[in-house]
Design an enzyme around this catalytic site. Structure first.
Site: not given
Ligand code: GDP
Ligand code: IMO
Ligand code: MG
Length: 429
Positions: A13, A16, A40-41, A226
């Site tokens: 998270d 990416k 979850g991107h 991840q």
């Molecule tokens: P990922 O799994 O690495 O793609 O990241 P996620 O999408 O799960 O989590 C990142 C969260 O931060 C999402 O809700 C994005 O919309 C939000 N986000 C991304 N860049 C920024 C930023 O620079 N500032 C803020 N406030 N939110 C951001």
């Molecule tokens: P993105 O791509 C954050 C964590 C789960 C748990 C561990 C193992 O959005 O960054 P799993 O279901 O993969 O066997 O769970 O890894 N986990 C993540 N945490 N972002 C993710 O993906 C994750 N995918 C798995 O919360 O701790």
């Molecule tokens: Mg994510």
């Protein structure tokens, strides 16, 4: 060679999805090579927010081919549900997706087994996303009871496998919970074969496709899921996911030679978050952590769980940058840190009285680590509209420089908000 990769340097998270989306414009093919719908991107542009789970983020852009490579574990229903969601929203994207026939299939028993195993672990549960990721990978590695996409699209082969596997899985599930759910082979075969009929036109030998694309000079973008600290080999085992989620997984997951990657970008959140169990040295289980969670809206994209929050840990991120040979870093969510008088950054650990900058190999040792924290000045201004580095408050500029120094890599970009436009490009300042 024209390939770029984006990986997370923390526990996932890191934003990416946003970074991949920004880079997609200059690429022809976006590839997911590990993980599955545990990811979850999030991407935001033109006032709309998109949440991608199994589909490569590139699917949102018409000029790009999106590839799900051999190292991904695919839940056929989940991939179709995600595609249908995009199609309903006006994105005609099914013909832009290619799924490897080598990728493994997540089946209903994987989800049931995972739920039973996590329950059995009680207080030491991993806190998985419950998507059957680990149980599917286990069967792939065990080479028994494994089903690949190439099997799924041949109804007879798939049906024979299901009929062989289900009785044994039912024995295991009954042993774990006699009152638990019962598998129905006929129903599984029907439901999955209906999915297969829709997926068949997208299934291909993606390895051959990508190798040819490389030779033709097409630009490849690898999208990590991840984060490096969740890597099965190099992360905080056993509190990890079941794939190589550091840069180490790109070659094995895609079939593309490592040397094809010209640039590897590591994404770092300006602080740290973690979902699920496992040690987290800089965790703020207090009102500061709560404040960061609120400001950053730190709730899981996939499961909605509140993310654990803490200060930035540069022992961990430096380790991640080094194992993958990251060229530069993208610092995201810097805006979330506005309004603090001072900020803390972990620059070393103290473990049993010894100060170290090395990331422990055992999570029992990481659990003992006390962060050695550097105090830096905070800033009060809202920075979410700034797109020029020199316009950032001096303390925010200094924060970015300090992170770069402690992680040991130049900064490629700084993200100051979720939208595509809320980005400061630095070109490796
Ligand atoms: P990922 O799994 O690495 O793609 O990241 P996620 O999408 O799960 O989590 C990142 C969260 O931060 C999402 O809700 C994005 O919309 C939000 N986000 C991304 N860049 C920024 C930023 O620079 N500032 C803020 N406030 N939110 C951001
Ligand atoms: P993105 O791509 C954050 C964590 C789960 C748990 C561990 C193992 O959005 O960054 P799993 O279901 O993969 O066997 O769970 O890894 N986990 C993540 N945490 N972002 C993710 O993906 C994750 N995918 C798995 O919360 O701790
Ligand atoms: Mg994510």
């Amino acid at each position: 060679m024209p390939a770029t990769s984006v990986i997370g340097l923390q526990w996932g998270d890191e934003a990416k999805g946003k970074v991949v989306d920004l880079l997609t414009e200059n690429h022809d093919i976006v590839i997911r090579y590990q993980g599955g719908n545990n990811a979850g991107h999030t991407v935001r542009f033109n006032g709309r927010t998109y949440k991608l789970s199994l589909l490569p983020t590139g699917i949102l852009q018409g000029h790009v081919k999106s590839v799900i490579a051999p190292g991904v574990v695919v839940n056929p229903k989940a991939v179709l549900q995600e595609l249908d969601g995009l199609i309903a929203g006006g994105q005609d994207c099914a013909n832009r997706l290619m799924i490897s026939d080598r990728a493994h299939v997540i089946c209903p028993w994987h989800l049931l087994e995972e739920a039973a195993f996590e329950k059995t672990r009680g207080g030491s549960a991993i806190g998985t996303t419950m998507r059957g990721i680990g149980t599917c990978y286990r069967e792939k590695v065990g080479r028994f009871h494994a089903i690949r996409i190439g099997d799924l699209i041949h109804r007879d082969i798939f049906a024979a496998k299901v009929r062989e596997i289900v009785p044994m899985k039912q024995l295991l599930l009954d042993a774990l919970d006699p009152e638990g759910p019962k598998l129905n082979s006929d129903q599984i075969i029907e439901e999955y074969s209906a999915c297969a009929d829709r997926l068949r036109p997208m299934v291909a030998d993606t390895t051959a496709f990508l190798l040819d694309a490389l030779e033709q000079g097409r630009r490849l973008l690898f999208e990590g899921a991840q984060g490096s600290l969740l890597d099965i080999d190099h992360g905080t085992f056993p509190y990890v996911t079941s794939s190589n989620s550091s840069g180490c997984g790109i070659h094995s997951g895609s079939g593309i030679p490592e040397r094809a990657i010209e640039k590897m970008i590591g994404v770092v959140k300006a602080y740290t978050t973690r979902v699920g169990g496992g040690p987290f040295p800089t965790e703020l289980d207090n009102e500061i952590g709560e404040r960061i969670r609120k400001a950053g809206n730190e709730y899981g994209t996939v499961t909605g769980r509140p993310r654990r929050c803490g200060w930035l840990d540069t022992v961990a991120t430096r380790y991640s940058a080094r194992i993958s040979g990251v060229d530069s870093i993208a610092i995201a969510l810097l805006d979330v840190l506005s309004g603090f008088d001072e900020l803390l950054i972990c620059e070393a650990y103290e473990i049993n009285g010894k100060v170290t900058r090395d990331f422990p190999s055992r999570c029992e040792d990481l659990a003992l680590a006390r962060p050695v924290l550097r105090r830096v000045e905070g800033w009060s201004e809202d920075i979410s509209g700034i797109t020029d580095f020199s316009k950032l408050p001096a303390a925010a500029q200094e924060y970015v420089r300090t992170v770069s120094t402690l992680v040991g890599r130049p900064v490629e970009l700084v993200s100051v908000g979720p939208d595509r436009a809320q980005t400061i490009m630095l070109n490796c300042r």
